[in-house]
Design a protein around this motif. Structure first.
Motif, short mmCIF file in Angstrom:
data_model
loop_
_atom_site.label_atom_id
_atom_site.label_comp_id
_atom_site.label_asym_id
_atom_site.label_seq_id
_atom_site.Cartn_x
_atom_site.Cartn_y
_atom_site.Cartn_z
N GLY A 1 0.79 -1.22 0.00
CA GLY A 1 0.00 0.00 0.00
C GLY A 1 0.82 1.28 0.00
N HIS A 2 2.14 1.14 0.10
CA HIS A 2 2.99 2.34 0.11
C HIS A 2 2.96 3.02 -1.24
CE1 HIS A 2 6.37 4.96 1.02
NE2 HIS A 2 6.81 4.68 -0.20
N ARG A 3 2.95 4.34 -1.24
CA ARG A 3 3.04 5.12 -2.46
C ARG A 3 4.10 6.20 -2.27
NH1 ARG A 3 1.18 1.20 -3.66
NH2 ARG A 3 -0.75 0.74 -4.75
N ALA A 4 4.90 6.39 -3.28
CA ALA A 4 6.00 7.35 -3.21
C ALA A 4 5.49 8.76 -2.96
CB ALA A 4 6.81 7.31 -4.51
N ARG A 5 6.33 9.47 -2.21
CA ARG A 5 6.00 10.86 -1.88
C ARG A 5 7.25 11.70 -2.07
NH1 ARG A 5 5.86 14.18 2.36
NH2 ARG A 5 6.90 12.76 3.78
N LEU A 6 7.11 12.83 -2.75
CA LEU A 6 8.22 13.74 -2.98
C LEU A 6 8.50 14.55 -1.72
CD1 LEU A 6 10.18 14.86 -5.14
CD2 LEU A 6 8.43 16.56 -5.70
N LEU A 7 9.77 14.67 -1.36
CA LEU A 7 10.18 15.43 -0.19
C LEU A 7 9.74 16.89 -0.33
CD1 LEU A 7 11.95 15.33 2.46
CD2 LEU A 7 13.78 16.24 1.02
N GLN A 8 9.15 17.42 0.72
CA GLN A 8 8.73 18.82 0.77
C GLN A 8 9.57 19.55 1.82
OE1 GLN A 8 6.25 19.93 -1.37
NE2 GLN A 8 6.40 17.84 -2.17
N GLU A 9 9.72 20.84 1.66
CA GLU A 9 10.51 21.63 2.61
C GLU A 9 10.01 21.46 4.04
OE1 GLU A 9 11.58 26.26 3.40
OE2 GLU A 9 11.62 25.55 1.33
N GLY A 10 8.72 21.41 4.22
CA GLY A 10 8.15 21.26 5.56
C GLY A 10 8.51 19.93 6.21
N ASP A 11 8.81 18.91 5.39
CA ASP A 11 9.23 17.62 5.93
C ASP A 11 10.52 17.77 6.72
OD1 ASP A 11 7.13 16.16 4.75
OD2 ASP A 11 8.27 15.88 2.90
N ILE A 12 11.43 18.53 6.20
CA ILE A 12 12.73 18.71 6.84
C ILE A 12 12.56 19.50 8.14
CG2 ILE A 12 15.00 19.81 6.61
CD1 ILE A 12 14.76 19.15 3.57
N GLU A 13 11.85 20.60 8.05
CA GLU A 13 11.65 21.46 9.22
C GLU A 13 10.86 20.76 10.32
OE1 GLU A 13 9.73 24.70 7.32
OE2 GLU A 13 11.59 25.47 6.45
N GLY A 14 9.97 19.87 9.94
CA GLY A 14 9.11 19.22 10.91
C GLY A 14 9.65 17.91 11.47
N SER A 15 10.88 17.57 11.11
CA SER A 15 11.45 16.30 11.56
C SER A 15 12.52 16.51 12.63
CB SER A 15 12.07 15.56 10.38
OG SER A 15 11.08 15.24 9.43
N ASP A 16 12.49 15.61 13.60
CA ASP A 16 13.51 15.64 14.65
C ASP A 16 14.76 14.87 14.23
OD1 ASP A 16 11.92 17.01 16.73
OD2 ASP A 16 10.68 15.22 16.56
N LEU A 17 14.56 13.85 13.42
CA LEU A 17 15.66 13.00 12.96
C LEU A 17 15.41 12.67 11.50
CD1 LEU A 17 18.19 11.23 13.52
CD2 LEU A 17 16.61 9.42 14.22
N ILE A 18 16.39 12.94 10.65
CA ILE A 18 16.29 12.61 9.23
C ILE A 18 17.38 11.60 8.93
CG2 ILE A 18 16.44 13.47 6.86
CD1 ILE A 18 15.58 16.23 7.99
N LEU A 19 16.96 10.45 8.41
CA LEU A 19 17.90 9.39 8.06
C LEU A 19 17.95 9.25 6.55
CD1 LEU A 19 16.79 6.85 10.79
CD2 LEU A 19 18.82 8.30 10.80
N ALA A 20 19.08 9.64 5.96
CA ALA A 20 19.29 9.51 4.53
C ALA A 20 19.81 8.11 4.24
CB ALA A 20 20.27 10.57 4.04
N MET A 21 19.29 7.51 3.19
CA MET A 21 19.62 6.13 2.88
C MET A 21 20.92 5.97 2.11
SD MET A 21 17.11 4.43 4.29
CE MET A 21 17.26 5.63 5.60
N ALA A 22 21.52 7.07 1.66
CA ALA A 22 22.81 7.02 0.95
C ALA A 22 23.50 8.37 1.10
CB ALA A 22 22.60 6.70 -0.52
N MET A 23 24.82 8.35 0.96
CA MET A 23 25.59 9.60 1.10
C MET A 23 25.13 10.66 0.10
SD MET A 23 27.53 9.53 3.70
CE MET A 23 28.60 10.92 3.38
N HIS A 24 24.83 10.25 -1.15
CA HIS A 24 24.41 11.25 -2.12
C HIS A 24 23.06 11.87 -1.74
CE1 HIS A 24 22.49 7.62 -3.87
NE2 HIS A 24 21.57 8.46 -4.32
N ASN A 25 22.22 11.13 -1.02
CA ASN A 25 20.98 11.72 -0.51
C ASN A 25 21.29 12.71 0.60
OD1 ASN A 25 19.63 8.44 -0.70
ND2 ASN A 25 19.28 10.03 -2.20
N SER A 26 22.20 12.35 1.46
CA SER A 26 22.58 13.19 2.58
C SER A 26 23.16 14.52 2.10
CB SER A 26 23.60 12.45 3.45
OG SER A 26 24.11 13.27 4.44
#
Length: 94
Positions: free
Chosen positions: A66-91
């Protein structure tokens, strides 16, 4: 606490990480004050995980069909306490 998992397309790595975390938190029986989300830096909104991901996760007893992809939004970053990037290029892009 809000944890955000980020990868490129949000159909494999970050989707799987979010699902694993949800499965682990299920043992808290609602006693963990954690919200989970995932997103992709180049996600195609609404895209489903590949069959291989659904199959592998299913073998572990975790349903991601049931998962559906979601594009990262600026508010996602600001509203997160911990962000885990799955690869260095994502980080580095974050």
């Amino acid at each position: 606490m809000r944890i955000l998992f980020v990868c490129t397309g949000n159909i494999c790595r970050s989707a799987m990480a979010e699902a694993f975390a949800r499965d682990l938190l299920a043992s808290c029986n609602g006693g963990c004050d954690v919200s989970l989300a995932s997103a992709g830096l180049e996600a195609v909104e609404g895209e489903a995980p590949p069959g291989e991901v659904i199959e592998v996760m299913g073998e572990l007893g975790i349903d991601v069909s049931g998962h559906r992809a979601r594009l990262l939004q600026e508010g996602d970053i600001e509203g997160s306490d911990l962000i885990l990037a799955m690869a260095m290029h994502n980080s580095s892009r974050l």
